[in-house]
Design a protein around this motif. Structure first.
Motif, PDB file in Angstrom:
ATOM      1  N   LYS A   5      -0.352   7.853   5.114  1.00 30.84           N
ATOM      2  CA  LYS A   5      -1.671   7.990   4.475  1.00 30.84           C
ATOM      3  C   LYS A   5      -2.359   9.279   4.915  1.00 30.84           C
ATOM      4  O   LYS A   5      -2.940  10.003   4.104  1.00 30.84           O
ATOM      5  CB  LYS A   5      -2.548   6.786   4.823  1.00 30.84           C
ATOM      6  N   GLU A  24       2.379   1.832  -3.418  1.00 29.87           N
ATOM      7  CA  GLU A  24       1.375   2.366  -4.342  1.00 29.87           C
ATOM      8  C   GLU A  24       1.113   3.847  -4.066  1.00 29.87           C
ATOM      9  O   GLU A  24       0.931   4.644  -4.985  1.00 29.87           O
ATOM     10  CB  GLU A  24       0.072   1.568  -4.211  1.00 29.87           C
ATOM     11  N   THR A  57       0.820  -1.215   0.000  1.00 25.95           N
ATOM     12  CA  THR A  57       0.000   0.000   0.000  1.00 25.95           C
ATOM     13  C   THR A  57       0.850   1.261   0.000  1.00 25.95           C
ATOM     14  O   THR A  57       0.571   2.223  -0.721  1.00 25.95           O
ATOM     15  CB  THR A  57      -0.937   0.012   1.216  1.00 25.95           C
TER      16      THR A  57
END
Length: 326
Positions: free
Chosen positions: A207, A157, A154
């Motif tokens: 994030k 990406e 993740t």
């Protein structure tokens, strides 16, 4: 028994996990003493009384992670291991000492981790160098092309959204780094993202910064101010050396020979491991119009590589050149 030829990190890890004694010869083709010691290893492997011992050899420069971990600073070097634990070592071409230490380990029948394991201070220094190896460093499971956990996949990406170059370190390949970095940075999980040597955090933090727009301003863009960065690096110390590896663990013959010469001068100098930063490794060739390594700079000016240093030494001009008085 055949001497195992190790060429890859996973082959080394698999070999040293053996419950039997494993003897690994770290050698280099350019070192004259290594050839005869490889012959010694072949002879030892044929001895019936040593049939329980696994013998292996590897080119030290081909496995820089292993050479750094076990402080292989010269060749030939022999490590004696069992189940991944370092029991003893032999530095140099000493067949009698090697045979003696092998027999000592066989006679013990059990083992304890030797005091020759890297000291805590050495480990902290290694971790500090790793997190500063590139402007953006990602410690993860696997690598950018082959992440080996969902969290690592993740974050890789997510970083694709930005025009950045970054380096990765596979913590599955080095248990010492995997466990120690948690304590060093006071962060218990992986992946971990570092920018200019400072911990940003794990996936949740990254994030959050991505979503609120903070991450873009934090990450240095690809190729941004490379010349300025190279200029700063070449001026970082009065005498600055760009090499493969570091003074304790040079990772090529030219770098090793240069370190021997520098130690003779007893002059202070700093080094930069170009194997840890591909941007610097490639960019500095163009920046200085010098295609090979090592490279020696004095007060920000390129002096040259090993051949120039050898020539200056032969002419008696090396000390004055390194001091910047010529």
């Amino acid at each position: 028994m055949v001497v195992l030829n190790i060429a890859k990190l996973n082959e080394f890890d698999e070999a040293v996990r053996s419950t039997n004694l494993v003897v690994v010869h770290f050698y280099a083709d350019w070192a004259d003493q290594c050839g005869p010691m490889n012959d010694v290893l072949e002879e030892l492997a044929k001895q019936t009384e040593l049939k329980s011992v696994k013998f292996a050899k590897c080119v030290a420069e081909d496995l820089p992670e292993v050479s750094l971990k076990y402080q292989i600073s010269a060749v030939p070097t022999f490590l004696l291991l069992r189940e991944g634990a370092l029991l003893d070592r032999v530095n140099g071409a000493n067949a009698a000492e090697l045979t003696q230490k092998i027999n000592q380990q066989i006679s013990k029948g059990s083992y304890e981790k030797s005091s020759v394991q890297p000291a805590k201070d050495d480990l902290k220094s290694r971790l500090s160098k790793l997190i500063k190896a590139a402007p953006i460093m990602l410690f993860m499971k696997g690598n950018a092309k082959e992440p080996r956990c969902g969290f690592s996949r993740t974050i890789v990406e997510l970083l694709k959204n930005y025009n950045v170059d970054y380096q990765t370190f596979d913590i599955l390949s080095d248990e010492e780094v995997r466990q120690s970095l948690k304590e060093f940075s006071n962060w218990p999980t992986y992946p971990q993202l570092y920018v200019n040597g400072e911990l940003i955090g794990g996936l949740d933090i990254v994030k959050e910064m991505h979503e609120n727009g903070e991450l873009k301003n934090l990450l240095p863009e690809k190729g941004q101010n490379l010349d300025d960065r190279l200029k700063a690096l070449t001026n970082k110390a009065p005498c600055m050396i760009f090499m493969k590896g570091n003074p304790d663990v040079p990772r090529c013959g030219f770098s090793r020979k240069l370190m021997e010469i520098m130690k003779e001068t007893q002059l202070p100098f700093e080094t930069f491991d170009i194997l840890m930063d591909e941007e610097v490794r490639q960019g500095l060739k163009t920046f200085s119009n010098w295609p090979t390594y090592p490279q020696v700079y004095v007060k920000g000016e390129l002096i040259g590589g090993l051949d120039i240093i050898n020539e200056l030494k032969a002419n008696g001009e090396l000390l004055d050149t390194l001091k910047g008085t010529l």
